[in-house]
Design a protein around this motif. Structure first.
Motif, PDB file in Angstrom:
ATOM      1  N   THR A 179     -11.033 -12.650  -1.331  1.00 37.93           N
ATOM      2  CA  THR A 179     -11.406 -11.297  -1.750  1.00 37.93           C
ATOM      3  C   THR A 179     -10.138 -10.461  -1.839  1.00 37.93           C
ATOM      4  OG1 THR A 179     -13.137 -11.629  -0.108  1.00 37.93           O
ATOM      5  CG2 THR A 179     -13.137  -9.521  -1.256  1.00 37.93           C
ATOM      6  N   PRO A 180      -9.945  -9.752  -2.936  1.00 39.88           N
ATOM      7  CA  PRO A 180      -8.726  -8.957  -3.048  1.00 39.88           C
ATOM      8  C   PRO A 180      -8.571  -7.951  -1.906  1.00 39.88           C
ATOM      9  CG  PRO A 180     -10.180  -8.621  -4.950  1.00 39.88           C
ATOM     10  CD  PRO A 180     -10.762  -9.717  -4.148  1.00 39.88           C
ATOM     11  N   TYR A 181      -7.354  -7.818  -1.428  1.00 39.36           N
ATOM     12  CA  TYR A 181      -6.952  -6.862  -0.387  1.00 39.36           C
ATOM     13  C   TYR A 181      -7.456  -7.196   1.002  1.00 39.36           C
ATOM     14  CZ  TYR A 181      -6.328  -4.510  -4.764  1.00 39.36           C
ATOM     15  OH  TYR A 181      -5.993  -4.234  -6.052  1.00 39.36           O
ATOM     16  N   TYR A 182      -8.058  -8.364   1.188  1.00 34.90           N
ATOM     17  CA  TYR A 182      -8.410  -8.731   2.556  1.00 34.90           C
ATOM     18  C   TYR A 182      -7.165  -9.284   3.237  1.00 34.90           C
ATOM     19  CZ  TYR A 182      -9.928 -11.332   6.569  1.00 34.90           C
ATOM     20  OH  TYR A 182     -10.020 -11.816   7.838  1.00 34.90           O
ATOM     21  N   SER A 183      -6.674  -8.553   4.205  1.00 38.61           N
ATOM     22  CA  SER A 183      -5.489  -8.992   4.927  1.00 38.61           C
ATOM     23  C   SER A 183      -5.575  -8.538   6.366  1.00 38.61           C
ATOM     24  CB  SER A 183      -4.225  -8.416   4.295  1.00 38.61           C
ATOM     25  OG  SER A 183      -3.096  -8.818   5.039  1.00 38.61           O
ATOM     26  N   THR A 184      -5.134  -9.403   7.296  1.00 31.82           N
ATOM     27  CA  THR A 184      -5.088  -9.008   8.700  1.00 31.82           C
ATOM     28  C   THR A 184      -3.642  -8.774   9.120  1.00 31.82           C
ATOM     29  OG1 THR A 184      -5.036 -11.329   9.333  1.00 31.82           O
ATOM     30  CG2 THR A 184      -7.199 -10.264   9.303  1.00 31.82           C
TER      31      THR A 184
END
Ligand code: ADP
Ligand code: MG
Length: 227
Positions: A179-184
């Protein structure tokens, strides 16, 4: 007619990539522009100037990371479909990753078959997909570990598995992959897996992720073998 259809499909993909890179890079550039303007004020304190400078550098780094997630290897135009010697590409990718791996105390292991396996596709795109996944794996092992690339064949499919001994993911996290922009991550773009997944999808391949929190993650890519 078929060729024409394929050509217009390619043009569509090219312009999609160009449009998203342009879109993604515009934000950091806009904020850099704003802060440079602020820095031109005469009555600016030293701290503020330093603070604005730091934001500018961070934003420029971000623009650079976005470009690298999209375009380090995958040239946008034109897509060149050719025979890919898969083991050779894995060699290429591990060579690119080796210094990053060393820096993070990660050992890269390769398990390759005797047999030469070929697929059809754009090798630059495949490289981009593998690099983005490999980078994530290395980043998932802040205290070091093993990154194993395994190549094998099952029926008419070539399987590339990329396994790490890193932090792992919950089922929920796996679900959000791609999913775009899913970042931890502090300075993550959240675009790497999206790019990898869409490349594999365009190659009519499949990608399967299995993971266990605290144990590690495996990405398994299957692509139709060339006979
Ligand atoms: P970024 O790396 O910029 O955060 P990505 O799209 O490449 O963006 O990855 C999205 C997120 O997926 C990461 O922030 C991380 O939380 C998770 N992730 C991806 N690969 C792994 C992995 N091998 N192990 C653990 N988490 C991962
Ligand atoms: Mg990433």
């Amino acid at each position: 007619l078929r060729e024409e259809i394929m050509k217009s499909e390619k043009i569509k993909i090219v312009s999609e990539i160009a449009a998203s890179v342009a879109h993604e890079v515009r934000n950091p550039l806009t904020s850099v522009r704003g802060f440079i303007q602020l820095m031109g004020k005469d009555d600016l304190s030293k701290e503020n100037r330093r603070y604005y400078q730091k934001i500018c550098l961070d934003e420029l780094d971000r623009a650079q990371q976005i470009i690298s997630d999209y375009l380090t290897f995958a040239k946008p135009d034109p897509e060149k479909i050719e025979e890919i010697h898969v083991a050779q590409e894995i060699d290429y990718v591990t060579n690119v990753l080796i210094s990053y791996a060393n820096y993070q105390n990660v050992q890269i292991i390769k398990q390759m078959p005797e047999e030469q396996l070929y697929i059809l596709g754009d090798k630059f795109k495949l490289r981009q997909a593998l690099i983005n996944i490999g980078k994530n794996s290395i980043e998932a092992m802040p205290d070091g570990g093993h990154l194993t690339f395994t190549l094998r064949k099952i029926n008419k499919y070539v399987l590339i598995s990329i396994a790490d001994t890193g932090v792992g993911m919950t089922a929920e996290q796996i679900n959000r992959l791609g999913t775009p922009y899913y970042s931890t991550k502090d300075k993550g773009t959240g675009l790497g897996t999206m790019v990898s997944f869409s490349i594999i999808r365009k190659m009519h391949g499949k990608i399967e992720v299995t993971s266990e929190k605290g144990k590690g993650t495996t990405h398994e890519i299957s692509l139709e073998m060339m006979v």
